[in-house]
Design a protein around this motif. Sequence first.
Motif, PDB file in Angstrom:
ATOM      1  N   ASN A 202       0.860  -1.226  -0.054  1.00 57.12           N
ATOM      2  CA  ASN A 202       0.120  -0.056  -0.010  1.00 57.12           C
ATOM      3  C   ASN A 202       0.825   1.210  -0.171  1.00 57.12           C
ATOM      4  N   TYR A 203       1.786   1.227  -0.801  1.00 55.36           N
ATOM      5  CA  TYR A 203       2.811   2.445  -1.018  1.00 55.36           C
ATOM      6  C   TYR A 203       3.556   2.829   0.293  1.00 55.36           C
ATOM      7  N   ARG A 204       3.790   1.851   1.294  1.00 55.44           N
ATOM      8  CA  ARG A 204       4.615   2.366   2.399  1.00 55.44           C
ATOM      9  C   ARG A 204       5.131   1.086   3.133  1.00 55.44           C
ATOM     10  N   SER A 205       6.237   1.099   3.891  1.00 59.30           N
ATOM     11  CA  SER A 205       6.697   0.032   4.480  1.00 59.30           C
ATOM     12  C   SER A 205       5.645  -0.338   5.633  1.00 59.30           C
ATOM     13  N   LEU A 206       5.330  -1.666   5.466  1.00 59.04           N
ATOM     14  CA  LEU A 206       4.319  -2.566   6.476  1.00 59.04           C
ATOM     15  C   LEU A 206       5.286  -3.140   7.357  1.00 59.04           C
ATOM     16  N   ILE A 207       5.164  -3.036   8.772  1.00 60.04           N
ATOM     17  CA  ILE A 207       5.886  -3.886   9.990  1.00 60.04           C
ATOM     18  C   ILE A 207       5.172  -5.168   9.791  1.00 60.04           C
ATOM     19  N   THR A 208       6.181  -6.129   9.759  1.00 60.40           N
ATOM     20  CA  THR A 208       5.756  -7.686   9.772  1.00 60.40           C
ATOM     21  C   THR A 208       5.891  -8.192  11.193  1.00 60.40           C
ATOM     22  N   THR A 209       6.535  -7.535  12.021  1.00 58.73           N
ATOM     23  CA  THR A 209       7.023  -8.201  13.593  1.00 58.73           C
ATOM     24  C   THR A 209       5.712  -8.504  14.137  1.00 58.73           C
ATOM     25  N   SER A 210       5.335  -9.395  15.022  1.00 57.77           N
ATOM     26  CA  SER A 210       4.236  -9.480  15.792  1.00 57.77           C
ATOM     27  C   SER A 210       3.932  -8.514  16.592  1.00 57.77           C
ATOM     28  N   SER A 211       4.990  -7.516  16.809  1.00 59.63           N
ATOM     29  CA  SER A 211       4.690  -6.650  17.955  1.00 59.63           C
ATOM     30  C   SER A 211       3.996  -5.267  17.116  1.00 59.63           C
ATOM     31  N   SER A 212       3.949  -5.610  16.003  1.00 58.15           N
ATOM     32  CA  SER A 212       3.379  -4.358  15.302  1.00 58.15           C
ATOM     33  C   SER A 212       1.884  -3.903  15.520  1.00 58.15           C
ATOM     34  N   GLU A 213       1.622  -2.457  15.778  1.00 60.92           N
ATOM     35  CA  GLU A 213       0.394  -2.123  15.991  1.00 60.92           C
ATOM     36  C   GLU A 213       0.052  -1.124  15.027  1.00 60.92           C
ATOM     37  N   ASP A 214       0.477  -1.549  13.992  1.00 58.30           N
ATOM     38  CA  ASP A 214       0.199  -0.367  12.630  1.00 58.30           C
ATOM     39  C   ASP A 214      -1.089  -0.856  11.918  1.00 58.30           C
ATOM     40  N   HIS A 215      -2.169  -0.495  12.739  1.00 56.77           N
ATOM     41  CA  HIS A 215      -3.381  -0.852  12.267  1.00 56.77           C
ATOM     42  C   HIS A 215      -3.783  -0.020  10.942  1.00 56.77           C
ATOM     43  N   GLN A 216      -3.252   0.964  10.632  1.00 56.98           N
ATOM     44  CA  GLN A 216      -3.566   1.757   9.492  1.00 56.98           C
ATOM     45  C   GLN A 216      -3.639   0.992   8.106  1.00 56.98           C
ATOM     46  N   SER A 217      -2.490   0.234   8.280  1.00 48.23           N
ATOM     47  CA  SER A 217      -2.424  -0.650   7.019  1.00 48.23           C
ATOM     48  C   SER A 217      -3.132  -2.016   6.919  1.00 48.23           C
ATOM     49  N   ARG A 218      -4.069  -2.145   7.837  1.00 59.47           N
ATOM     50  CA  ARG A 218      -4.920  -3.530   7.854  1.00 59.47           C
ATOM     51  C   ARG A 218      -6.054  -3.141   7.256  1.00 59.47           C
ATOM     52  N   PRO A 219      -6.843  -4.214   6.514  1.00 60.87           N
ATOM     53  CA  PRO A 219      -7.909  -4.101   5.731  1.00 60.87           C
ATOM     54  C   PRO A 219      -9.230  -3.225   6.450  1.00 60.87           C
ATOM     55  N   ARG A 220      -9.371  -3.315   7.828  1.00 62.12           N
ATOM     56  CA  ARG A 220     -10.269  -2.439   8.327  1.00 62.12           C
ATOM     57  C   ARG A 220      -9.569  -1.833   9.630  1.00 62.12           C
ATOM     58  N   GLU A 221      -9.620  -0.547   9.740  1.00 59.09           N
ATOM     59  CA  GLU A 221      -8.857   0.067  10.654  1.00 59.09           C
ATOM     60  C   GLU A 221      -9.260  -0.741  12.123  1.00 59.09           C
ATOM     61  N   ASN A 222      -8.081  -0.757  12.884  1.00 56.73           N
ATOM     62  CA  ASN A 222      -8.179  -1.251  14.323  1.00 56.73           C
ATOM     63  C   ASN A 222      -8.751  -2.661  14.425  1.00 56.73           C
ATOM     64  N   LEU A 223      -9.073  -3.369  13.273  1.00 58.86           N
ATOM     65  CA  LEU A 223      -9.481  -4.801  13.428  1.00 58.86           C
ATOM     66  C   LEU A 223      -8.577  -5.510  12.661  1.00 58.86           C
ATOM     67  N   ASP A 224      -8.024  -6.873  13.254  1.00 57.33           N
ATOM     68  CA  ASP A 224      -7.169  -7.831  12.552  1.00 57.33           C
ATOM     69  C   ASP A 224      -7.791  -9.079  12.862  1.00 57.33           C
ATOM     70  N   PHE A 225      -8.038  -9.553  11.696  1.00 57.78           N
ATOM     71  CA  PHE A 225      -8.845 -11.002  11.480  1.00 57.78           C
ATOM     72  C   PHE A 225      -7.944 -11.903  11.292  1.00 57.78           C
ATOM     73  N   SER A 226      -6.729 -11.716  11.341  1.00 60.09           N
ATOM     74  CA  SER A 226      -5.382 -12.531  10.621  1.00 60.09           C
ATOM     75  C   SER A 226      -5.376 -13.959  11.285  1.00 60.09           C
ATOM     76  N   ALA A 227      -5.650 -14.034  12.613  1.00 64.13           N
ATOM     77  CA  ALA A 227      -5.487 -15.277  13.231  1.00 64.13           C
ATOM     78  C   ALA A 227      -6.643 -16.051  13.014  1.00 64.13           C
ATOM     79  N   GLU A 228      -7.778 -15.513  12.993  1.00 64.87           N
ATOM     80  CA  GLU A 228      -9.119 -16.378  12.678  1.00 64.87           C
ATOM     81  C   GLU A 228      -8.985 -16.821  11.186  1.00 64.87           C
ATOM     82  N   PHE A 229      -8.585 -15.906  10.268  1.00 58.75           N
ATOM     83  CA  PHE A 229      -8.701 -16.265   8.799  1.00 58.75           C
ATOM     84  C   PHE A 229      -7.765 -17.221   8.464  1.00 58.75           C
ATOM     85  N   ALA A 230      -6.579 -17.036   9.093  1.00 59.48           N
ATOM     86  CA  ALA A 230      -5.490 -18.198   8.956  1.00 59.48           C
ATOM     87  C   ALA A 230      -5.938 -19.518   9.310  1.00 59.48           C
ATOM     88  N   VAL A 231      -6.785 -19.606  10.358  1.00 57.48           N
ATOM     89  CA  VAL A 231      -7.315 -21.070  10.627  1.00 57.48           C
ATOM     90  C   VAL A 231      -8.105 -21.408   9.577  1.00 57.48           C
TER      91      VAL A 231
END
Length: 261
Positions: free
Chosen positions: A164-193
């Motif tokens: 998304n035209y910026r560097s996205l932090i990939t470490t597990s401690s990242s709180e960079d919510h702005q690069s997520r599909p919906r601000e302040n929501l991260d469904f990655s764990a559930e969707f990975a399953v």
Amino acid sequence: MKVLDHKIGTREEWLAARLELLKAEKDLTRRSDELAQWRQKLPWVRVDKHYHFETDEGKASLADLFKGRSQLLVYHFMFGPEYTGGCPACSAIADGFNGFAVHLEHHDVAMIAVSRAPIAALKDYKRRMGWTFTWVSSLDSDFNYDFNTSFTKEQQRSGSVDYNYRSLITTSSSEDHQSRPRENLDFSAEFAVMTGTDVPTYTREAPGMSAFALSDGAVYHTYSTYARGLDALWGMYQWLDRAPKGRNETGPWFRRRNEYV
């Protein structure tokens, strides 16, 4: 019965408030028209790299995917080689493709989805979901990597990827919510399953869309968007934005449409 937690008014009060909102909606519509024209004025970048895709009919080049049309719209669908099923969010977006792809095709625009999963897995998932739109595999191609919707293990482990035209932090401690599909929501764990993977594997793919033009035998890249830039293509959310409670999300709530009970 739950007590209403919302302002209650008269019809006259509603109409006055609605007319004020209408002014803002019209301003947004005009601004959206201006942005559409701005997109169309972006310079085109010639694509000289040769990409190979697997399709239902066999191997194809990027130019082949236009199928005789001068414009190509690509949805970068999150379905990696290790996935057992497509990303639920991408699946919700793709549920609308069957209905409007035919209209685009009759207006000089080819619309397809591209994923890195093998073509056999894509065909199986299409049957499962009842889809008929064109979906091709870029498994043996750099296509998704070059358009910043797939990442290698090495890129992921480096701590950041270009998305998304910026560097996205990939470490597990990242709180960079702005690069997520919906601000302040991260469904990655559930969707990975739901895709039969773990979070690192699941997030080596990312959603996006890209547009291309074909002129005098040459292919040009004209536009790409990612993350919240895809909201306008997600019909479900356009409806929810007009519902009384809006998106009303506190966590993962939607499933693939054949998984609701």
